[in-house]
Design a protein around this motif. Sequence first.
Motif, mmCIF file in Angstrom:
data_model
loop_
_atom_site.group_PDB
_atom_site.id
_atom_site.type_symbol
_atom_site.label_atom_id
_atom_site.label_comp_id
_atom_site.label_asym_id
_atom_site.label_seq_id
_atom_site.Cartn_x
_atom_site.Cartn_y
_atom_site.Cartn_z
ATOM 1 N N SER A 1 47.821 29.481 41.887
ATOM 2 C CA SER A 1 46.870 30.581 42.061
ATOM 3 C C SER A 1 46.213 30.951 40.743
ATOM 4 N N ILE A 2 47.006 31.017 39.690
ATOM 5 C CA ILE A 2 46.458 31.341 38.370
ATOM 6 C C ILE A 2 45.495 30.251 37.906
ATOM 7 N N ASN A 3 45.837 28.996 38.209
ATOM 8 C CA ASN A 3 44.978 27.880 37.819
ATOM 9 C C ASN A 3 43.616 27.975 38.497
ATOM 10 N N TYR A 4 43.603 28.307 39.779
ATOM 11 C CA TYR A 4 42.330 28.449 40.501
ATOM 12 C C TYR A 4 41.541 29.654 39.983
ATOM 13 N N LEU A 5 42.249 30.724 39.624
ATOM 14 C CA LEU A 5 41.560 31.884 39.045
ATOM 15 C C LEU A 5 40.903 31.514 37.717
ATOM 16 N N ALA A 6 41.593 30.680 36.942
ATOM 17 C CA ALA A 6 41.015 30.229 35.667
ATOM 18 C C ALA A 6 39.768 29.381 35.912
ATOM 19 N N ASP B 1 33.698 29.030 36.001
ATOM 20 C CA ASP B 1 32.395 28.985 36.682
ATOM 21 C C ASP B 1 31.524 30.161 36.261
ATOM 22 N N LYS B 2 32.119 31.339 36.220
ATOM 23 C CA LYS B 2 31.349 32.536 35.853
ATOM 24 C C LYS B 2 30.847 32.451 34.410
ATOM 25 N N LYS C 1 26.490 20.055 51.220
ATOM 26 C CA LYS C 1 27.909 19.996 50.884
ATOM 27 C C LYS C 1 28.428 21.382 50.548
ATOM 28 N N SER C 2 29.592 21.680 51.067
ATOM 29 C CA SER C 2 30.196 22.975 50.778
ATOM 30 C C SER C 2 31.694 22.777 50.603
ATOM 31 N N GLU C 3 32.224 23.286 49.531
ATOM 32 C CA GLU C 3 33.648 23.178 49.247
ATOM 33 C C GLU C 3 34.263 24.569 49.188
ATOM 34 N N LYS C 4 35.560 24.592 49.368
ATOM 35 C CA LYS C 4 36.259 25.869 49.316
ATOM 36 C C LYS C 4 36.212 26.426 47.894
ATOM 37 N N ARG C 5 35.818 27.677 47.777
ATOM 38 C CA ARG C 5 35.688 28.298 46.458
ATOM 39 C C ARG C 5 37.050 28.468 45.800
ATOM 40 N N ASN C 6 37.042 28.422 44.471
ATOM 41 C CA ASN C 6 38.295 28.586 43.733
ATOM 42 C C ASN C 6 38.919 29.952 43.978
ATOM 43 N N ASN D 1 29.088 22.037 39.200
ATOM 44 C CA ASN D 1 29.696 21.159 38.185
ATOM 45 C C ASN D 1 28.927 21.289 36.887
ATOM 46 N N TYR D 2 29.618 21.150 35.767
ATOM 47 C CA TYR D 2 28.962 21.300 34.473
ATOM 48 C C TYR D 2 29.686 20.508 33.408
#
Length: 457
Positions: free
Chosen positions: A161-166, A171-172, A278-283, A456-457
């Motif tokens: 969970s912390i990894n996805y929050l990071a 992204d922000k 294309k749509s993926e599940k958000r972090n 992606n960046y």
Amino acid sequence: MQINTSRLSILLIAFAWFVPSLSIAQQLDPVLKNLINKGLDKSHSINIKNFDKEQATIDQKMAKSVFLPKVTFNGSYTRLDDDITFDNDTQNLLLATQKLLIKEAAGIPFNSAFPQGIPLKPAPNLQNKDILKSSMDVDWILFSGFEASNALKASKHKEASINYLAMAEKDKIAINIIETYDKLALVYASKRVLQTSENYLKQQEHYVRKAIENGLATPIGRKKIELAQQQLAGKMLEYNQNKKLLIEVLHQLTNESKEKLTLLDPQLQPFTNDSMTKSEKRNEIKALEEGEKATLYKSKMEKSNFIPKLAIKGHYEFLEDDLSLLDPKWYVAAGIKWNVFDGNQSKLKSKKSIIESQKYGEQIEDANEMIALSVIKAELTYESSLQNTEMIQKEIELANDTYQMIDKQYRNNLTSIKEVLDALNDLEKANFKLQESYYNQRRAVTNLLYAKGALNY
């Protein structure tokens, strides 16, 4: 040269619509990519998330270490007020027993008197008053009632969970850097319009001055020029302030030196997008889902408090001299601990964790609804930006044709220089509007990809 630039801009955007689409990562300026990487390395919020991940990893190691034997070395010195001995009757009984054993060994009859001169050993102390001990204890949990395994699973999901929050935070930060960089490019583009306006006012000032000298204009015309020049000076001041502020923002975001940022020459080019469908599940959603799983395993861990635990214990004394008559030198024991009733503490904690997981469920539903709405909004904004860009292209074409026509008329002495400068000014403003359109289009594409979880960046 300006005319060629405008035509080139039209050709570039038209070409971009027909070539195969590229991901946004491939379209980013290498300088901008470098700034994004520096911003991610510098970000305090991401560093904090990394520390949180390390803590979750340590929690996993702690859960695993429950099954490792714990070894403890002990040392102590104690002095009692006196030796601990048998009472007098017991000591007399021990001495009498000692005499009987000696007479039996010497073949002396039971009823005969005890021979003189044979020494007797006094009864040993139960415990000497000076006690020096050195020992080792081993405690080894063999079965924790699934408490440790559930704690391990909970900490793993917490780390995820912390990894996805990071990742969501990255992204922000990337979006913020891209937007600030694009704003700087738009500010630089506005300078070209200001320079054109400045040249235009100089030409107008010369034209009005000549007209006043020849009695073809009044001083009011000159005052209008002076007012326009003051307004232009205010816009130049605003340009310098915006430039300074945006460079400061980029410096804060990336820790790049202001000197290097001042040398940047950002350019706005429209983003093409191959991820519209294309749509993926958000972090953010992934983080909430992992948090929900972590709380469920935490609830199981708290419930497992009522399952019996199995452990073994070992003890070894290194020093024997000061042991009491009742103390063993070593022992090994196995035991079961069964918590039957703890005042409902574990039950209430488990219920609290379940409620926490239900809160995560509500947050997931709310986030999905908000994301679906943001996707629709971003798609509409993107469509509008494309339409606006197309409209401005037509405006540039018209402004360019008008300038070409008036310039040709001027060369044939059919119009004044003022008309030429007005047409040139209109062309530069149209080109700047195209830059604004590029900026808005880049915002729309970036926001749409972010909303769909495909940035992606």
